[in-house]
Design a protein around this motif. Structure first.
Motif, PDB file in Angstrom:
ATOM      1  N   LEU A 150       0.859  -1.191   0.000  1.00 61.47           N
ATOM      2  CA  LEU A 150       0.000   0.000   0.000  1.00 61.47           C
ATOM      3  C   LEU A 150       0.889   1.233   0.000  1.00 61.47           C
ATOM      4  O   LEU A 150       1.908   1.268   0.707  1.00 61.47           O
ATOM      5  N   GLY A 163       2.554   0.090   3.904  1.00 61.42           N
ATOM      6  CA  GLY A 163       2.525  -1.272   4.421  1.00 61.42           C
ATOM      7  C   GLY A 163       2.805  -2.243   3.293  1.00 61.42           C
ATOM      8  O   GLY A 163       2.691  -1.894   2.117  1.00 61.42           O
ATOM      9  N   ASP A 213      -4.495  -1.252  13.460  1.00 58.13           N
ATOM     10  CA  ASP A 213      -4.120  -0.137  12.597  1.00 58.13           C
ATOM     11  C   ASP A 213      -3.031  -0.531  11.584  1.00 58.13           C
ATOM     12  O   ASP A 213      -2.489   0.319  10.877  1.00 58.13           O
ATOM     13  N   LEU A 215      -1.101  -1.757   8.341  1.00 56.88           N
ATOM     14  CA  LEU A 215      -1.320  -1.764   6.895  1.00 56.88           C
ATOM     15  C   LEU A 215      -0.453  -2.834   6.228  1.00 56.88           C
ATOM     16  O   LEU A 215      -0.285  -2.844   5.014  1.00 56.88           O
ATOM     17  N   LYS A 265      -7.728  -3.629   4.291  1.00 55.38           N
ATOM     18  CA  LYS A 265      -6.472  -2.862   4.375  1.00 55.38           C
ATOM     19  C   LYS A 265      -6.514  -1.632   3.463  1.00 55.38           C
ATOM     20  O   LYS A 265      -5.954  -0.585   3.788  1.00 55.38           O
ATOM     21  N   SER A 266      -7.187  -1.770   2.314  1.00 56.90           N
ATOM     22  CA  SER A 266      -7.307  -0.617   1.412  1.00 56.90           C
ATOM     23  C   SER A 266      -8.120   0.482   2.079  1.00 56.90           C
ATOM     24  O   SER A 266      -7.791   1.668   1.973  1.00 56.90           O
ATOM     25  N   ARG A 268      -8.332   0.999   5.272  1.00 54.61           N
ATOM     26  CA  ARG A 268      -7.463   1.615   6.285  1.00 54.61           C
ATOM     27  C   ARG A 268      -6.517   2.618   5.622  1.00 54.61           C
ATOM     28  O   ARG A 268      -6.262   3.690   6.173  1.00 54.61           O
ATOM     29  N   ALA A 269      -5.985   2.258   4.450  1.00 49.82           N
ATOM     30  CA  ALA A 269      -5.033   3.154   3.769  1.00 49.82           C
ATOM     31  C   ALA A 269      -5.723   4.435   3.302  1.00 49.82           C
ATOM     32  O   ALA A 269      -5.171   5.535   3.430  1.00 49.82           O
ATOM     33  N   ARG A 272      -6.133   6.516   6.314  1.00 51.04           N
ATOM     34  CA  ARG A 272      -4.841   7.022   6.799  1.00 51.04           C
ATOM     35  C   ARG A 272      -4.378   8.202   5.944  1.00 51.04           C
ATOM     36  O   ARG A 272      -3.898   9.206   6.458  1.00 51.04           O
ATOM     37  N   ARG A 348       8.287   2.262   6.179  1.00 57.13           N
ATOM     38  CA  ARG A 348       6.905   2.725   6.072  1.00 57.13           C
ATOM     39  C   ARG A 348       6.739   4.208   6.414  1.00 57.13           C
ATOM     40  O   ARG A 348       7.388   4.693   7.334  1.00 57.13           O
TER      41      ARG A 348
END
Ligand code: KG4
Ligand code: ZN
Length: 349
Positions: A150, A163, A213, A215, A265-266, A268-269, A272, A348
């Motif tokens: 990501l 991540g 949290d 990634l 996860k996408s 979350r990204a 973020r 990261r």
């Protein structure tokens, strides 16, 4: 005098990082004048995965005719090319060196710039090459046979990793599970097709999302879960399938578990980065269920998903020649001692 931003820029791209030998001519980072991709699937399917030594040898055998075809199909002469772009990282070191040697030779012979391209950044650029309108900053998911990463994308040439997988890549998991199920190589497209006939809820395979949290990704556990489900606890890959295992159900359930993790996860990204644009590229981004689920998530959460076009999801040189344009505009050309970098370590953002 014409500036770099106003002059037309025609670039030959070369991609040999894994098991596709590819060359393409792209104008101004947008117009694909030619794109030639020679897959080595026939060579590696017997082994159920890419054999590096065989991949390198095949690249050496075919690179010269592939380059010639790309220039011929673009209907431009060699002397009309403004630069030579090549993948220099990450990938199989021997395979990368074949493309690098070819591009460096051309740059030297024609006295034109050499541009070094990061393969993962190019997978992100493939979505822009498809005409997708993206606002920056965006989040990006690169999901392929060798990588699951990501990024925060501030521009096509400014990407910060957020991540990455800590073990197998998603595509690698697809290929290994296809092998367990006795399907051909590469496994992704076969599992995608077979999943249409299966029940996604038949088997509850584990979804490894790591810390709330995080990634990062982990796909090695699900591969083992599929193996044990199909062949029994502590079985090996060559152990016979247990009676009564419904292969389409296993395929659909496995795919759903991987897609669940990639979507989570996408999301979350996207949060973020604080963006409403998600870019998706790499071989696994051709997966129909992943596309459907990401589009649904985007609709629900209010972000726009921009996918690489299907023909530019897997490895190709058009994305290499395309990304060369914004790099060239910024004067980011390479010296002739540019080296192959097989592994990229992610610090990261
Ligand atoms: O991007 P790519 O050509 O190579 C790398 O840079 O690694 O990706 C190849 C990977 C393979 O693992 C293949 O199984 C997977 O992409 N793949 C798919 C699909 N099409 C290709 N995985 C899931 N569904 C698909 N439709
Ligand atoms: Zn790739």
């Amino acid at each position: 005098m014409a500036t770099r931003s106003s002059r037309s820029f025609t670039c030959l791209g070369v991609e040999t990082s894994c098991d596709e030998t590819s060359a393409a001519v792209v104008r101004n980072g947008r117009d694909v004048l030619s794109s030639v991709v020679l897959s080595q699937v026939d060579l590696h399917e017997l082994f159920g995965g890419v054999v590096p030594e065989l991949a390198c040898r095949r690249h050496v055998e075919v690179i010269v005719p592939i380059l010639g075809r790309a220039v011929q199909e673009a209907q431009c002469g060699w002397d009309q090319l403004d630069a030579f772009a090549v993948t220099y990282q990450p990938g199989l070191v021997g395979a990368l060196l074949v493309g690098l040697s070819a591009a460096k030779t051309l740059a030297m012979v024609y006295g034109k710039p050499l541009i070094g391209i990061d393969h993962l950044h190019a997978h992100v650029y493939a979505a822009l090459l498809g005409g997708g309108a993206v606002e920056f900053p965006a989040a990006a998911l690169v999901v392929s046979g060798g990588h699951t990463v990501l990024f925060q994308v501030d521009s096509p040439i400014s990407l910060t990793p957020l991540g990455a997988t800590i073990d197998d890549a998603a595509g690698e998991a697809f290929d290994k599970v296809a092998n367990i199920l006795g399907l051909g190589y590469p496994g992704g497209p076969q599992l995608d097709a077979l999943s249409e006939e299966g029940n996604r809820k038949a088997v509850d395979f584990p979804r490894s999302t790591l810390e709330p949290d995080s990634l990062d990704f982990s796909f090695s556990g699900i591969k083992t879960a599929v193996l044990y489900h199909c062949k029994g606890q502590n079985a090996g890959r060559k152990t016979a399938m247990r009676k009564g295992v419904k292969v389409p159900d296993v395929a659909a359930s496995f795919q759903e578990a991987v897609v669940d993790v990639l979507v989570e996860k996408s999301l979350r990204a996207v949060r973020r980065v604080g963006t409403d644009h998600l870019i998706v590229g790499g071989g696994v981004s051709a997966n129909r269920r992943l596309r459907q689920r990401l589009n649904e998530a985007g609709g629900k959460e209010g972000f726009c998903v921009v996918f690489a076009p299907p023909e530019l999801c897997t490895d190709n040189a058009a994305m290499i020649a395309g990304l060369a344009y914004p790099l060239w505009k910024e004067g980011k050309t390479a010296e002739l001692d540019l080296d192959a970098v097989p592994t990229v370590t992610f610090s990261r953002g």
